[in-house]
Design an enzyme around this catalytic site. Structure first.
Site, PDB file in Angstrom:
ATOM      1  N   GLY A 115       0.771  -1.186  -0.044  1.00  0.00           N
ATOM      2  CA  GLY A 115       0.011   0.002  -0.046  1.00  0.00           C
ATOM      3  C   GLY A 115       0.831   1.141  -0.081  1.00  0.00           C
ATOM      4  N   ASN A 116       0.274   2.283   0.206  1.00  0.00           N
ATOM      5  CA  ASN A 116       0.749   3.625   0.564  1.00  0.00           C
ATOM      6  C   ASN A 116       0.350   4.305   1.613  1.00  0.00           C
ATOM      7  OD1 ASN A 116      -1.022   5.513  -0.972  1.00  0.00           O
ATOM      8  ND2 ASN A 116      -0.353   3.929  -2.669  1.00  0.00           N
ATOM      9  N   TYR A 117       0.958   5.580   1.823  1.00  0.00           N
ATOM     10  CA  TYR A 117       0.419   6.516   2.700  1.00  0.00           C
ATOM     11  C   TYR A 117      -0.719   7.543   2.346  1.00  0.00           C
ATOM     12  CZ  TYR A 117       4.948   5.040   5.347  1.00  0.00           C
ATOM     13  OH  TYR A 117       5.724   4.431   6.183  1.00  0.00           O
TER      14      TYR A 117
END
Ligand code: CTP
Length: 406
Positions: free
Chosen positions: A209-211
């Site tokens: 995923g990412n932030y």
């Protein structure tokens, strides 16, 4: 008269600033609005319903039932009738009740029944205003899509000086006029917005995923809806809750789900704002059972995902507006410009990770807008909501330009 034909519920609550509600009401009526005043029991300690009913030309609603004849005010009817609910002044108590659905008076039940935009002008002492309880309640209301008219700094009824004074009635009136003006501009338009991260599954318990928090994309969806557009918001996994009758949220998890939905929705839309932080790579294969710890190194092979914005850029018609984002760490302007070209965007919104207050998770953003002629417009640091309004204003200009070209 700039508000002719508009139906406004004016909610008044128990604050010293309630007297200013009379001035505000007069302004709304003078602009042609039909106003139904709803007062909380505490508001009547500060200003009488007689003043408000005389100025609005309608009986003030306050109790669920009339003590005289048992007739009742239908909060559902008022909520549906209103084009706008304006609560001015809004006390900390009312803000708290609105945030948590505590329906112990007619104003809160009307608020919960409303289908329209809600504007709130807080009024309270500075320490009450900045208390974390109040600030987090305001944040909840913002996440519902309500507009907060920030209180001004100034002398307060307590004699103290600080932020908490209700905005002046004439400024609130201008915000109301602006809301209705802006609202008209994208009426009958439909926009696709992507937001949040994507999760690319490795096995049943792990993902890449990412932030991205989704805050910018959701703010844009809200700003488009406030301008009258219908919005299809294709959202990756985020922790934001909004309810806006003009926004349809379609939850997705992976880049490929987002890709499929965007390709389906875009041909029917007048434009798209690509805010999502879409994964560029996804695992080559998915393991149906949990990968077990081992002694050896583990290599997960990744394959590229589809570039959704680029594909939409290929099928974009001359009338559609396509907006992209670029979050860069280096060579910002050059990278953003090449993305705009590659994806055939009408303009790109550049954020630099080097600007404090910009990027993922924070509530603020600092952007540079770059258009097809490489004109660059740099903005100062603003709230994501304000940035969203700026971006939507630019979209409106682009739509007008494209319409006039035909
Ligand atoms: N985008 C998209 N689909 C992807 C990747 C990106 O729709 N698979 C969109 C983003 O929503 C954004 C724009 O393309 O509007 C630019 O995204 P960004 O991640 O900055 O660019 P990439 O093309 O992925 O390039 P890189 O990651 O190499 O910087």
């Amino acid at each position: 008269m700039r508000l002719t034909g508009k139906h406004i519920v004016l909610g008044v609550t128990g604050s010293i600033a309630a007297y200013k509600a009379a001035i505000l009401l007069r302004g709304l009526v003078k602009e042609g609005a039909e106003v139904q005043v709803v007062m909380t029991p505490a508001a009547k300690e500060f200003i009488t319903p007689v003043t408000m009913s005389a100025l609005s030309g309608k009986p003030v609603a306050s109790e669920f039932f009339s003590a005289n004849d048992g007739s009742w005010y239908s909060h559902v009817d008022m909520g549906q009738w209103a084009d706008l609910i304006l609560i001015a002044p809004a006390t900390a108590a009312t803000i708290g009740k609105m945030a948590h659905g505590v329906c112990d008076n007619l104003l809160i039940t009307t608020y919960l029944s409303a289908k329209c935009q809600v504007m709130i002008a807080p009024a309270m002492d500075l320490d009450m205003f900045r208390h974390p309880a109040n600030l987090s309640n305001l944040e909840i209301l913002r996440s519902f899509g309500n507009l907060i008219i920030e209180p001004a700094e100034g002398e307060l009824a307590s004699g103290l000086y600080g932020k908490g004074r209700m905005e002046e009635p004439e400024n609130i009136l201008e915000e109301v006029v602006h809301f209705f003006n802006q609202k008209k501009k994208l009426l009958n338009r439909h926009f696709l917005v992507t937001a949040g991260p994507t999760h690319e599954k490795i096995d049943p318990v792990r993902f890449i995923g990412n932030y991205s928090s989704g805050k910018m994309g959701y703010a844009i969806a809200n700003a488009l809806a406030d301008s009258g557009a219908k919005v299809s918001l294709v959202s990756g996994p985020v922790h934001i809750k909004i309810t806006n009758p003009n926004i349809t949220i379609i939850q997705v998890e992976s880049a490929s789900e987002m890709h499929e939905l965007c390709l389906r929705i875009f041909p029917e839309a007048d434009g798209a704002v690509m805010c999502a932080a879409v994964a560029d790579f996804t695992p080559l294969s998915y393991s149906g059972s949990k990968l077990k710890r081992g002694k050896d190194e583990l290599t997960i092979q990744l394959k590229p995902t589809n570039d959704i914005a680029e594909e939409l850029g290929r099928i974009k018609t001359g009338k559609q507006v396509l907006v992209g984002f670029a979050l860069e760490t280096n060579d910002e302007l050059a990278n953003a410009w090449s993305k705009l070209k590659r994806k055939n965007l009408d303009f790109i919104v550049l954020n630099s990770m080097n600007d404090p207050g910009a990027g993922f998770a924070v509530d603020t953003n600092k952007i540079t807008l770059i258009d097809m002629d490489n004109n660059q417009t740099v903005s100062e640091l603003k709230s994501k909501k304000e940035v969203a309004v700026d971006i939507v204003s630019r979209i409106i200009l682009e739509m007008e330009r494209k319409t006039s070209q035909k």
